[in-house]
Design a protein around this motif. Structure first.
Motif, PDB file in Angstrom:
ATOM      1  N   MET A 230       0.839  -1.192   0.000  1.00 28.14           N
ATOM      2  CA  MET A 230       0.000   0.000   0.000  1.00 28.14           C
ATOM      3  C   MET A 230       0.880   1.250   0.000  1.00 28.14           C
ATOM      4  SD  MET A 230      -3.470  -0.324   0.310  1.00 28.14           S
ATOM      5  CE  MET A 230      -4.027   0.900   1.508  1.00 28.14           C
ATOM      6  N   PRO A 231       0.467   2.323  -0.675  1.00 31.65           N
ATOM      7  CA  PRO A 231       1.255   3.552  -0.653  1.00 31.65           C
ATOM      8  C   PRO A 231       1.353   4.114   0.757  1.00 31.65           C
ATOM      9  CG  PRO A 231      -0.938   3.970  -1.527  1.00 31.65           C
ATOM     10  CD  PRO A 231      -0.784   2.490  -1.422  1.00 31.65           C
ATOM     11  N   GLY A 232       2.549   4.553   1.129  1.00 32.17           N
ATOM     12  CA  GLY A 232       2.733   5.118   2.460  1.00 32.17           C
ATOM     13  C   GLY A 232       3.310   4.155   3.464  1.00 32.17           C
ATOM     14  N   ASN A 233       3.425   2.862   3.128  1.00 34.39           N
ATOM     15  CA  ASN A 233       4.059   1.912   4.039  1.00 34.39           C
ATOM     16  C   ASN A 233       5.572   2.092   3.931  1.00 34.39           C
ATOM     17  OD1 ASN A 233       4.829  -0.138   5.729  1.00 34.39           O
ATOM     18  ND2 ASN A 233       4.238  -1.792   4.345  1.00 34.39           N
ATOM     19  N   SER A 234       6.176   2.698   4.953  1.00 33.23           N
ATOM     20  CA  SER A 234       7.582   3.087   4.893  1.00 33.23           C
ATOM     21  C   SER A 234       8.536   2.076   5.515  1.00 33.23           C
ATOM     22  CB  SER A 234       7.762   4.444   5.600  1.00 33.23           C
ATOM     23  OG  SER A 234       6.947   5.426   5.017  1.00 33.23           O
ATOM     24  N   SER A 235       8.083   0.852   5.726  1.00 35.45           N
ATOM     25  CA  SER A 235       8.958  -0.157   6.310  1.00 35.45           C
ATOM     26  C   SER A 235       9.841  -0.786   5.243  1.00 35.45           C
ATOM     27  CB  SER A 235       8.132  -1.252   6.991  1.00 35.45           C
ATOM     28  OG  SER A 235       7.435  -2.026   6.020  1.00 35.45           O
ATOM     29  N   LEU A 236      10.940  -1.396   5.673  1.00 37.00           N
ATOM     30  CA  LEU A 236      11.813  -2.104   4.742  1.00 37.00           C
ATOM     31  C   LEU A 236      11.057  -3.264   4.090  1.00 37.00           C
ATOM     32  CD1 LEU A 236      15.127  -2.183   6.810  1.00 37.00           C
ATOM     33  CD2 LEU A 236      14.664  -0.822   4.767  1.00 37.00           C
ATOM     34  N   LEU A 237      10.164  -3.863   4.866  1.00 34.83           N
ATOM     35  CA  LEU A 237       9.332  -4.948   4.340  1.00 34.83           C
ATOM     36  C   LEU A 237       8.405  -4.416   3.252  1.00 34.83           C
ATOM     37  CD1 LEU A 237       9.239  -7.949   5.059  1.00 34.83           C
ATOM     38  CD2 LEU A 237       7.299  -7.469   6.549  1.00 34.83           C
ATOM     39  N   GLY A 238       7.933  -3.186   3.442  1.00 33.96           N
ATOM     40  CA  GLY A 238       7.086  -2.558   2.438  1.00 33.96           C
ATOM     41  C   GLY A 238       7.837  -2.291   1.150  1.00 33.96           C
ATOM     42  N   LEU A 239       9.138  -1.998   1.280  1.00 35.04           N
ATOM     43  CA  LEU A 239       9.967  -1.751   0.099  1.00 35.04           C
ATOM     44  C   LEU A 239      10.244  -3.039  -0.664  1.00 35.04           C
ATOM     45  CD1 LEU A 239      11.701   0.124  -1.655  1.00 35.04           C
ATOM     46  CD2 LEU A 239      13.587  -0.234  -0.041  1.00 35.04           C
ATOM     47  N   THR A 240      10.693  -4.073   0.036  1.00 36.84           N
ATOM     48  CA  THR A 240      11.027  -5.331  -0.648  1.00 36.84           C
ATOM     49  C   THR A 240       9.789  -6.036  -1.191  1.00 36.84           C
ATOM     50  OG1 THR A 240      10.946  -6.646   1.407  1.00 36.84           O
ATOM     51  CG2 THR A 240      13.067  -5.650   0.807  1.00 36.84           C
ATOM     52  N   SER A 241       8.641  -5.796  -0.554  1.00 40.76           N
ATOM     53  CA  SER A 241       7.402  -6.416  -1.036  1.00 40.76           C
ATOM     54  C   SER A 241       7.014  -5.885  -2.408  1.00 40.76           C
ATOM     55  CB  SER A 241       6.258  -6.167  -0.043  1.00 40.76           C
ATOM     56  OG  SER A 241       6.494  -6.849   1.167  1.00 40.76           O
ATOM     57  N   ARG A 242       7.495  -4.711  -2.757  1.00 42.78           N
ATOM     58  CA  ARG A 242       7.231  -4.169  -4.087  1.00 42.78           C
ATOM     59  C   ARG A 242       7.987  -4.955  -5.149  1.00 42.78           C
ATOM     60  NH1 ARG A 242       4.335   0.184  -2.878  1.00 42.78           N
ATOM     61  NH2 ARG A 242       4.597   0.944  -0.743  1.00 42.78           N
ATOM     62  N   PHE A 243       8.980  -5.730  -4.687  1.00 40.33           N
ATOM     63  CA  PHE A 243       9.701  -6.646  -5.573  1.00 40.33           C
ATOM     64  C   PHE A 243       9.280  -8.098  -5.298  1.00 40.33           C
ATOM     65  CE2 PHE A 243      12.275  -2.848  -5.004  1.00 40.33           C
ATOM     66  CZ  PHE A 243      12.639  -2.531  -6.306  1.00 40.33           C
ATOM     67  N   GLN A 244       8.086  -8.235  -4.661  1.00 37.96           N
ATOM     68  CA  GLN A 244       7.477  -9.541  -4.383  1.00 37.96           C
ATOM     69  C   GLN A 244       8.324 -10.415  -3.460  1.00 37.96           C
ATOM     70  OE1 GLN A 244       4.247 -10.206  -5.586  1.00 37.96           O
ATOM     71  NE2 GLN A 244       4.458  -8.037  -6.073  1.00 37.96           N
ATOM     72  N   SER A 245       8.993  -9.800  -2.490  1.00 35.19           N
ATOM     73  CA  SER A 245       9.823 -10.572  -1.558  1.00 35.19           C
ATOM     74  C   SER A 245       9.591 -10.109  -0.125  1.00 35.19           C
ATOM     75  CB  SER A 245      11.304 -10.433  -1.921  1.00 35.19           C
ATOM     76  OG  SER A 245      12.103 -11.151  -0.998  1.00 35.19           O
ATOM     77  N   ILE A 246       8.883 -10.922   0.649  1.00 35.97           N
ATOM     78  CA  ILE A 246       8.683 -10.638   2.068  1.00 35.97           C
ATOM     79  C   ILE A 246       9.893 -11.111   2.875  1.00 35.97           C
ATOM     80  CG2 ILE A 246       7.315 -11.245   4.105  1.00 35.97           C
ATOM     81  CD1 ILE A 246       4.847 -11.279   2.380  1.00 35.97           C
ATOM     82  N   SER A 247      10.436 -12.284   2.532  1.00 33.08           N
ATOM     83  CA  SER A 247      11.565 -12.858   3.277  1.00 33.08           C
ATOM     84  C   SER A 247      12.781 -11.940   3.242  1.00 33.08           C
ATOM     85  CB  SER A 247      11.932 -14.234   2.721  1.00 33.08           C
ATOM     86  OG  SER A 247      12.244 -14.153   1.345  1.00 33.08           O
ATOM     87  N   LEU A 248      13.053 -11.309   2.092  1.00 33.22           N
ATOM     88  CA  LEU A 248      14.188 -10.389   2.001  1.00 33.22           C
ATOM     89  C   LEU A 248      14.000  -9.208   2.946  1.00 33.22           C
ATOM     90  CD1 LEU A 248      16.818  -9.427   0.703  1.00 33.22           C
ATOM     91  CD2 LEU A 248      15.450  -8.383  -1.127  1.00 33.22           C
ATOM     92  N   GLY A 249      12.767  -8.736   3.049  1.00 36.35           N
ATOM     93  CA  GLY A 249      12.481  -7.629   3.947  1.00 36.35           C
ATOM     94  C   GLY A 249      12.711  -7.988   5.399  1.00 36.35           C
ATOM     95  N   ALA A 289      11.891  -1.026  10.561  1.00 34.48           N
ATOM     96  CA  ALA A 289      11.912  -2.490  10.724  1.00 34.48           C
ATOM     97  C   ALA A 289      10.537  -3.081  11.006  1.00 34.48           C
ATOM     98  CB  ALA A 289      12.876  -2.871  11.845  1.00 34.48           C
ATOM     99  N   SER A 290       9.519  -2.236  11.187  1.00 36.83           N
ATOM    100  CA  SER A 290       8.166  -2.750  11.410  1.00 36.83           C
ATOM    101  C   SER A 290       7.622  -3.373  10.131  1.00 36.83           C
ATOM    102  CB  SER A 290       7.234  -1.617  11.842  1.00 36.83           C
ATOM    103  OG  SER A 290       7.641  -1.062  13.063  1.00 36.83           O
ATOM    104  N   PRO A 291       6.755  -4.368  10.240  1.00 39.38           N
ATOM    105  CA  PRO A 291       6.126  -4.896   9.027  1.00 39.38           C
ATOM    106  C   PRO A 291       5.338  -3.813   8.297  1.00 39.38           C
ATOM    107  CG  PRO A 291       5.826  -6.402  10.862  1.00 39.38           C
ATOM    108  CD  PRO A 291       6.382  -5.138  11.438  1.00 39.38           C
ATOM    109  N   ILE A 292       4.598  -3.024   9.077  1.00 36.46           N
ATOM    110  CA  ILE A 292       3.805  -1.944   8.496  1.00 36.46           C
ATOM    111  C   ILE A 292       4.139  -0.641   9.212  1.00 36.46           C
ATOM    112  CG2 ILE A 292       1.484  -1.016   8.178  1.00 36.46           C
ATOM    113  CD1 ILE A 292       0.471  -3.848   7.869  1.00 36.46           C
TER     114      ILE A 292
END
Length: 371
Positions: A230-249, A289-292
């Motif tokens: 979602m737009p506005g999610n500023s976590s590292l997990l939010g960034l890597t999820s844009r590349f379809q990777s939760i584990s990397l986050g 470092a938060s998920p969201i």
């Protein structure tokens, strides 16, 4: 010119309030939780007409924005659900705006030697502030206790600081990372009291709703790509999820926290006291470092910005990024994949810019001391 820019930003942020509508948005999800709790049902059940739902079909993000606040919040929402929702939302928004104004004034007085007209006006231009008000979110409550915890810690009132920070952790458990930085920084009493306070407060719902409410909350908090991107999610997990990777986050978040903990052992930069340094790193680490980490969370960076004696270019860049209205982000983040990454994680870049400035000062201070 800076003052005029931030005044213009404030005017842009006022636009959503001029259409005469009073959409419940996130507050509707909180209201739904309260109604469910009153009826003895699962307060995290997504089946309610009040649940806020949004869809960004071009990037596959969105869905039902169910209440993800921990069980300790449910008694508050249950009480609010006794009243007409739109009226309660207006009351909630006015109260939040008043509390925010009070906190900005308090920081202005506390850091009077650092405060300038630009900083004061900028505080009211923050996208996180307006996003919180529009959505009817709870982040102002986090800010109030975070600022008190910050100030008490700076005044060596460790019991009071621990209680305030513990309330923050109870409301948003991801801020347990802040307590971890306090331990490494040597503020053992404050960290211990924060953990105990958060545990005691978090156990209260068990006596009211039973222990099943915790499993219901955890089930509702299950991570999904549609939510994380979602737009506005500023976590590292939010960034890597844009590349379809939760584990990397997840891996990046752990490495990121460990790296900052090691860095926090260094002597704090001249521009910050020891407690300010530990808290600044702890808050920024908690956000990244938060998920969201929604847009509204960025208001917790206020004491960091006010505490810095001078705004270096990276700090100023971070301040400008965090003040760009969310409406502008919504206009651009779906236009291309590059925009999806840059604008979808826009406020994350602002947090990184601020973090880079603090870290740079730390490294420079350490280099001077060893040379």
């Amino acid at each position: 010119m800076a003052c005029l820019f931030f005044i213009l930003v404030i005017m842009i942020n006022l636009v959503p309030f001029l259409d005469g509508r009073n959409d419940l948005m996130d507050f509707g999800s909180f209201y739904a939780s309260g109604l469910k709790a009153r009826d003895g049902e699962n307060p995290y059940d997504p089946n309610s007409e009040y649940i806020f739902e949004i869809d960004f079909s071009r990037v596959g993000a969105g869905g039902k924005m169910v209440n993800l606040n921990p069980p300790v919040s449910i008694p508050i929402f249950e009480y609010l659900s006794r009243f007409e929702p739109h009226g309660v939302l207006i009351f909630w928004q006015i109260t939040a705006a008043a509390l925010y104004t009070g906190i900005v004034i308090l920081l202005t007085v506390f850091y009077r030697q650092n405060t300038t007209p630009v900083r004061f006006i900028w505080a009211f231009a923050l996208a996180g502030f307006w996003h919180t008000i529009v959505l009817g979110q709870v982040y102002i409550l986090l800010l109030v206790f975070a600022v008190f915890g910050w100030m008490f810690l700076d005044r060596c009132k460790y019991v009071a600081a621990g209680i305030a920070i513990g309330i923050v952790i109870a409301l948003k458990p991801n801020f347990i990372v802040w307590a971890l930085f306090l331990v490494v920084g040597g503020y053992y009493a404050a960290a211990l009291i924060a953990v105990i306070t958060s545990l005691v407060i978090s156990l209260v719902p068990a006596f009211v709703y039973g222990i099943n409410i915790y499993s219901q909350w955890l089930e509702a908090s299950t991570l999904s790509i549609r939510t994380l991107t979602m737009p506005g999610n500023s976590s590292l997990l939010g960034l890597t999820s844009r590349f379809q990777s939760i584990s990397l986050g997840v891996i990046l978040s752990v490495v990121f926290i460990l790296a900052l903990l090691i860095l926090s052992k260094q002597k704090s930069p001249e521009s910050m006291t020891g407690s300010e340094y530990s808290s600044a790193l702890g808050i920024m680490a908690s956000l990244l470092a938060s998920p969201i980490s929604w847009t509204g969370y960025t208001i917790l960076l206020l004491p960091v910005f006010f505490g810095l004696k001078k705004w270096t270019p990276p700090v100023a860049i971070g301040a400008i990024i965090l003040a760009i209205p969310f409406q502008i982000i919504l206009q651009f983040f779906q236009t291309s994949f590059v925009s999806y990454v840059i604008f979808g994680w826009f406020y994350g870049w602002g947090i990184l810019s601020l973090l880079g400035a603090v870290v740079k000062n730390t490294i420079m201070t350490s280099s001077i001391q060893t040379s």
